[in-house]
Design a protein around this motif. Structure first.
Motif, mmCIF file in Angstrom:
data_model
loop_
_atom_site.group_PDB
_atom_site.id
_atom_site.type_symbol
_atom_site.label_atom_id
_atom_site.label_comp_id
_atom_site.label_asym_id
_atom_site.label_seq_id
_atom_site.Cartn_x
_atom_site.Cartn_y
_atom_site.Cartn_z
ATOM 1 N N LYS A 145 0.841 -1.205 0.000
ATOM 2 C CA LYS A 145 0.000 0.000 0.000
ATOM 3 C C LYS A 145 0.875 1.253 0.000
ATOM 4 N N GLU A 146 1.864 1.275 0.882
ATOM 5 C CA GLU A 146 2.752 2.434 0.998
ATOM 6 C C GLU A 146 3.449 2.731 -0.326
ATOM 7 N N LEU A 147 4.034 1.702 -0.927
ATOM 8 C CA LEU A 147 4.749 1.906 -2.186
ATOM 9 C C LEU A 147 3.806 2.293 -3.320
ATOM 10 N N THR A 148 2.615 1.715 -3.335
ATOM 11 C CA THR A 148 1.659 2.036 -4.396
ATOM 12 C C THR A 148 1.276 3.512 -4.344
ATOM 13 N N PHE A 149 1.046 4.053 -3.151
ATOM 14 C CA PHE A 149 0.711 5.475 -3.042
ATOM 15 C C PHE A 149 1.921 6.359 -3.314
ATOM 16 N N THR A 150 3.112 5.915 -2.941
ATOM 17 C CA THR A 150 4.330 6.664 -3.278
ATOM 18 C C THR A 150 4.486 6.746 -4.790
ATOM 19 N N VAL A 151 4.329 5.609 -5.451
ATOM 20 C CA VAL A 151 4.415 5.563 -6.912
ATOM 21 C C VAL A 151 3.341 6.451 -7.532
ATOM 22 N N ASN A 152 2.145 6.448 -6.964
ATOM 23 C CA ASN A 152 1.071 7.279 -7.499
ATOM 24 C C ASN A 152 1.472 8.757 -7.520
ATOM 25 N N GLY A 153 2.062 9.220 -6.427
ATOM 26 C CA GLY A 153 2.500 10.616 -6.385
ATOM 27 C C GLY A 153 3.536 10.924 -7.448
ATOM 28 N N ILE A 154 4.485 10.018 -7.620
ATOM 29 C CA ILE A 154 5.546 10.204 -8.618
ATOM 30 C C ILE A 154 4.970 10.196 -10.029
ATOM 31 N N LEU A 155 4.129 9.209 -10.323
ATOM 32 C CA LEU A 155 3.569 9.083 -11.675
ATOM 33 C C LEU A 155 2.597 10.212 -12.007
ATOM 34 N N LYS A 156 1.798 10.638 -11.037
ATOM 35 C CA LYS A 156 0.875 11.755 -11.311
ATOM 36 C C LYS A 156 1.646 12.996 -11.730
ATOM 37 N N ARG A 157 2.744 13.293 -11.025
ATOM 38 C CA ARG A 157 3.568 14.466 -11.380
ATOM 39 C C ARG A 157 4.227 14.262 -12.749
ATOM 40 N N LEU A 158 4.775 13.074 -12.972
ATOM 41 C CA LEU A 158 5.448 12.775 -14.235
ATOM 42 C C LEU A 158 4.480 12.930 -15.412
ATOM 43 N N PHE A 159 3.268 12.408 -15.274
ATOM 44 C CA PHE A 159 2.274 12.523 -16.330
ATOM 45 C C PHE A 159 1.817 13.971 -16.490
ATOM 46 N N ALA A 160 1.550 14.653 -15.380
ATOM 47 C CA ALA A 160 1.074 16.043 -15.438
ATOM 48 C C ALA A 160 2.086 16.940 -16.130
ATOM 49 N N ASP A 161 3.377 16.652 -15.937
ATOM 50 C CA ASP A 161 4.429 17.466 -16.561
ATOM 51 C C ASP A 161 4.371 17.438 -18.084
ATOM 52 N N VAL A 162 3.749 16.399 -18.666
ATOM 53 C CA VAL A 162 3.624 16.339 -20.124
ATOM 54 C C VAL A 162 2.159 16.453 -20.565
ATOM 55 N N GLY A 163 1.304 16.958 -19.656
ATOM 56 C CA GLY A 163 -0.080 17.222 -20.008
ATOM 57 C C GLY A 163 -0.989 16.007 -20.023
ATOM 58 N N LEU A 164 -0.622 14.952 -19.309
ATOM 59 C CA LEU A 164 -1.445 13.739 -19.261
ATOM 60 C C LEU A 164 -2.048 13.552 -17.876
ATOM 61 N N LEU A 165 -3.216 12.922 -17.832
ATOM 62 C CA LEU A 165 -3.855 12.547 -16.576
ATOM 63 C C LEU A 165 -3.562 11.083 -16.291
ATOM 64 N N LEU A 166 -3.215 10.774 -15.068
ATOM 65 C CA LEU A 166 -3.059 9.381 -14.657
ATOM 66 C C LEU A 166 -4.395 8.948 -14.063
ATOM 67 N N VAL A 167 -5.165 8.218 -14.856
ATOM 68 C CA VAL A 167 -6.513 7.807 -14.450
ATOM 69 C C VAL A 167 -6.422 6.697 -13.416
#
Length: 183
Positions: free
Chosen positions: A152-174
């Motif tokens: 759970k901890e790692l999944t939410f950590t990854v979520n934060g990283i991926l949301k920022r990474l996607f947002a930086d190129v104009g994508l939504l992480l659904v």
């Protein structure tokens, strides 16, 4: 690197042994699938794109301190990874209501989920990957209480990283899923 025995063939990749017993090769195929793998078609260069994208994401996660199985790219369609004892659980995070969540709960598609939702599913295509909870995981000894908390901890950590990474190129992480293993 010489490919050895085929260990597993999933919907989109095949796993092979190599001469190092602590490593495996992932071969990303051009297969697309739908309906729990019941419908499979070829899509040119899909394996290449998935392999390259996977390597990119794994390198970003490792740079942020998240442990991954990824070692390095071997070719356009192959990566060298650590050999893990896989936990048969999928960890799914949903940031925006879509797809099966909407169908299952009767909610409107496109709603931003705050906080994001987290769900466990048993990795089993024959059973259509049923949803399970912490109690199922412990009762059937699929993972320890400590492992469940870490997933759970790692999944939410990854979520934060991926949301920022996607947002930086104009994508939504659904939404997305992670799988974990023991090294």
């Amino acid at each position: 690197m010489q490919l050895g025995q085929q260990l597993y063939a999933g919907k989109a990749k095949t796993v092979y042994t190599v001469d190092d017993p602590n490593r495996l090769v992932l071969h990303f195929r051009d297969d697309t699938s739908a309906f729990d793998g019941q419908k499979i078609e070829k899509l040119a260069r899909k394996g290449l794109v998935n392999n390259q994208f996977n390597a990119f994401v794994m390198e970003k996660l490792a740079a942020a301190g998240v442990p991954t199985h990824f070692d390095r790219l071997l070719s356009d369609n192959e990566s060298l990874v650590k050999r893990l004892d896989m936990i048969p659980i999928e960890c799914v995070v949903r940031n925006i209501a879509a797809g099966s969540l909407c169908k299952r709960l009767g909610v409107k598609e496109g709603i931003e989920l705050d906080p994001p939702t987290f769900e466990f599913f048993l990795k089993n295509d024959a059973l259509h990957d049923p949803m399970v909870n912490d109690y199922h995981i412990r009762a059937f000894d699929w993972a320890s209480e400590t492992e469940v908390a870490r997933m759970k901890e790692l999944t939410f950590t990854v979520n934060g990283i991926l949301k920022r990474l996607f947002a930086d190129v104009g994508l939504l992480l659904v939404d997305y899923k992670l799988e974990f293993g023991r090294y």
